[in-house]
Design an enzyme around this catalytic site. Structure first.
Site, PDB file in Angstrom:
ATOM      1  N   CYS A  61    -147.330  34.370 -57.088  1.00  0.00           N
ATOM      2  CA  CYS A  61    -146.976  33.544 -58.252  1.00  0.00           C
ATOM      3  C   CYS A  61    -147.614  32.155 -58.207  1.00  0.00           C
ATOM      4  O   CYS A  61    -148.272  31.720 -59.158  1.00  0.00           O
ATOM      5  CB  CYS A  61    -145.461  33.455 -58.408  1.00  0.00           C
ATOM      6  SG  CYS A  61    -144.606  32.513 -57.120  1.00  0.00           S
ATOM      7  N   HIS A  95    -140.104  30.923 -57.588  1.00  0.00           N
ATOM      8  CA  HIS A  95    -141.010  31.603 -58.520  1.00  0.00           C
ATOM      9  C   HIS A  95    -141.494  30.635 -59.596  1.00  0.00           C
ATOM     10  O   HIS A  95    -140.729  29.804 -60.100  1.00  0.00           O
ATOM     11  CB  HIS A  95    -140.330  32.803 -59.181  1.00  0.00           C
ATOM     12  CG  HIS A  95    -141.307  33.671 -59.928  1.00  0.00           C
ATOM     13  ND1 HIS A  95    -142.157  34.548 -59.295  1.00  0.00           N
ATOM     14  CD2 HIS A  95    -141.591  33.759 -61.259  1.00  0.00           C
ATOM     15  CE1 HIS A  95    -142.912  35.165 -60.202  1.00  0.00           C
ATOM     16  NE2 HIS A  95    -142.585  34.690 -61.393  1.00  0.00           N
ATOM     17  N   HIS A 100    -147.348  35.235 -65.739  1.00  0.00           N
ATOM     18  CA  HIS A 100    -147.126  35.027 -64.307  1.00  0.00           C
ATOM     19  C   HIS A 100    -147.534  36.253 -63.501  1.00  0.00           C
ATOM     20  O   HIS A 100    -147.845  37.318 -64.055  1.00  0.00           O
ATOM     21  CB  HIS A 100    -145.656  34.689 -64.040  1.00  0.00           C
ATOM     22  CG  HIS A 100    -144.702  35.821 -64.309  1.00  0.00           C
ATOM     23  ND1 HIS A 100    -143.525  35.999 -63.614  1.00  0.00           N
ATOM     24  CD2 HIS A 100    -144.739  36.851 -65.214  1.00  0.00           C
ATOM     25  CE1 HIS A 100    -142.883  37.056 -64.074  1.00  0.00           C
ATOM     26  NE2 HIS A 100    -143.587  37.590 -65.033  1.00  0.00           N
TER      27      HIS A 100
END
Length: 344
Positions: free
Chosen positions: A259, A308, A320
Site C-alpha cells: 500500500c 493502510h 490502492h
C-alpha cells in the site's frame, strides 16, 4: 466330590460404574460424530479469518518497511562517516609528516639551547636573525600540534559515532528479520486456511476477487470531485497507470507494490519525496478529517494504527494496493475504517 460353586456376581456399585462409563462413551462418540461435520469452517468463515490474517500481515509489513527504511538510512550515514574518517586520517597523516620533516631538519642542524648558541656565536647579530626564524618555526609547530590534537579528537568522535550506528544497524537488521518472519507466518497461516476449501469454494472466492479487481481498461465513475494540486494529480495518474499490478509485501514498484509502496512510488514519479511507511506518510501534510473535503490525489488512511494508505479517487472511491492476493484497484472508501486524509 467336586464342588459346584456359583460364579461371584459383580457388586451393584461396580455394575453402576460400568454402565455409566459405557453410556458416557456412547454419548462422547455420538457427540463427536455429530460435531465432525461442523468442525470444518464454512467458506465465509474461512474468508473472514483469512482477511483478518491479511490485515495483520499488512500491519507487520508496514513495520517491516519501517525497519528496512531505517536500515537504508543507517547504511548511508555509516558510509558517510567512514568516508569522513578516511579523509580525516589522510589529513592527520599529512600533519604528522610535516611535523616530522621539521623535527628532522632541526635534528640535522644540531639545535642546542639558545643561550649557549648566543655565547658561542661569532656573529651575534646573525644568530639573533636565525633565532627569530627558529622561534617562528616553533610557533608553527605548536599550531600544527594543536591541529593534530583537534583532528585526533574529531576522528575519535566520528569513530565512536560510527560504532554506535553499526550497533543500531545490527539491531535494526534483527528487527527486520523478525518482522519478515511475522509477515510470512501470517501469509502461511492464511494459505493453510484457504487450502481447507474445496475446489468449488476456491473458485467462488477467486470469482468474487476478480469482480472486485477492475482491469486497467475499466474505469469507475469518479464523479466530479475537486482535483488536487498539480503534483498530487501527477502522482494519482502515475498510480492509475499501475492498476492491475499485484500486491507484494515490501514492494515499492515498478511492477508490484504494497500500500505505502504504491503511494511513495507514485509521488516520486511526480518529483515529490514522501516517507516510505503509511504511518510516516500520515504526517507528511495537513490532515483532512471530512470525506466531503477530500480532493483527488489526497492520501487517505485507514485503521486506528494507520497501517493502510491509498489515494482518494473521487466519488467515494479510493485507488490502492489492498493486500496479498489482490492487485492495484479502485474500491469504496467505506470498505475500511477511514481515519483521515492528508494533502501533500
Amino acid at each position: 466330590m467336586a464342588s459346584h460353586r456359583r460364579p461371584k456376581q459383580p457388586s451393584r456399585a461396580r455394575v453402576t460404574v460400568l454402565t455409566t462409563a459405557a453410556a458416557a462413551a456412547v454419548a462422547i462418540t455420538s457427540q463427536a460424530a455429530n460435531a465432525a461435520p461442523s468442525e470444518k469452517p464454512s467458506k465465509d468463515e474461512v474468508k473472514a479469518k483469512v482477511d483478518k490474517l491479511y490485515e495483520e500481515a499488512e500491519h507487520a509489513t508496514e513495520e517491516y518497511n519501517g525497519a528496512k527504511e531505517k536500515q537504508g538510512k543507517l547504511q548511508k550515514e555509516i558510509s558517510t562517516i567512514q568516508d569522513n574518517v578516511a579523509r580525516g586520517q589522510e589529513d592527520l597523516n599529512e600533519l604528522r609528516d610535516s611535523m616530522g620533516l621539521a623535527a628532522a631538519a632541526q635534528y640535522r642542524t644540531g639545535s642546542i639551547d639558545s643561550s649557549v648558541q648566543l655565547f658561542l656565536s661569532s656573529d651575534p647579530d646573525d644568530y639573533l636573525d636565525k633565532a627569530s626564524t627558529m622561534d617562528q618555526l616553533s610557533a608553527q609547530q605548536v599550531e600544527s600540534l594543536k591541529k593534530v590534537q583537534e583532528k585526533q579528537r574529531s576522528l575519535a568522535q566520528q569513530r565512536a559515532e560510527a560504532a554506535e550506528k553499526l550497533k543500531d544497524l545490527s539491531s535494526t537488521r534483527a528487527e527486520l528479520g523478525k518482522k519478515k518472519k511475522q509477515v510470512q507466518a501470517k501469509l502461511a497461516e492464511a494459505q493453510k486456511l484457504l487450502n481447507t476449501l474445496t475446489a468449488a469454494e476456491k473458485a467462488a472466492l477467486a470469482a468474487a476477487e476478480e469482480r472486485a479487481s477492475r482491469s486497467s481498461a475499466e474505469r469507475v465513475d469518479l464523479g466530479n470531485a475537486a482535483p488536487g494540486s498539480g503534483r498530487a494529480m501527477a502522482a494519482f495518474q502515475a498510480a492509475q497507470s499501475k492498476i492491475g499490478s499485484p500486491y507484494v509485501y515490501g514492494a515499492s514498484g515498478p511492477s508490484s507494490f504494497d500500500c505505502s509502496g504504491l503511494t511513495s512510488w507514485a509521488f516520486a514519479q511526480a518529483g515529490v519525496s514522501i516517507p516510505r511507511t503509511s504511518q510516516a506518510q500520515a504526517s507528511a501534510g495537513p490532515r483532512i478529517y471530512s470525506q466531503s473535503a477530500l480532493k483527488v490525489g489526497d492520501l487517505v488512511f485507514f485503521y486506528g494504527d494507520l497501517h493502510h494508505v491509498g489515494f482518494y479517487a473521487g466519488n467515494g472511491q479510493i485507488l490502492h494496493a489492498p493486500r496479498t492476493g489482490t492487485v492495484v484497484r479502485y474500491e469504496s472508501i467505506n470498505n475500511m475504517p477511514f481515519q483521515f486524509g492528508v494533502r501533500i
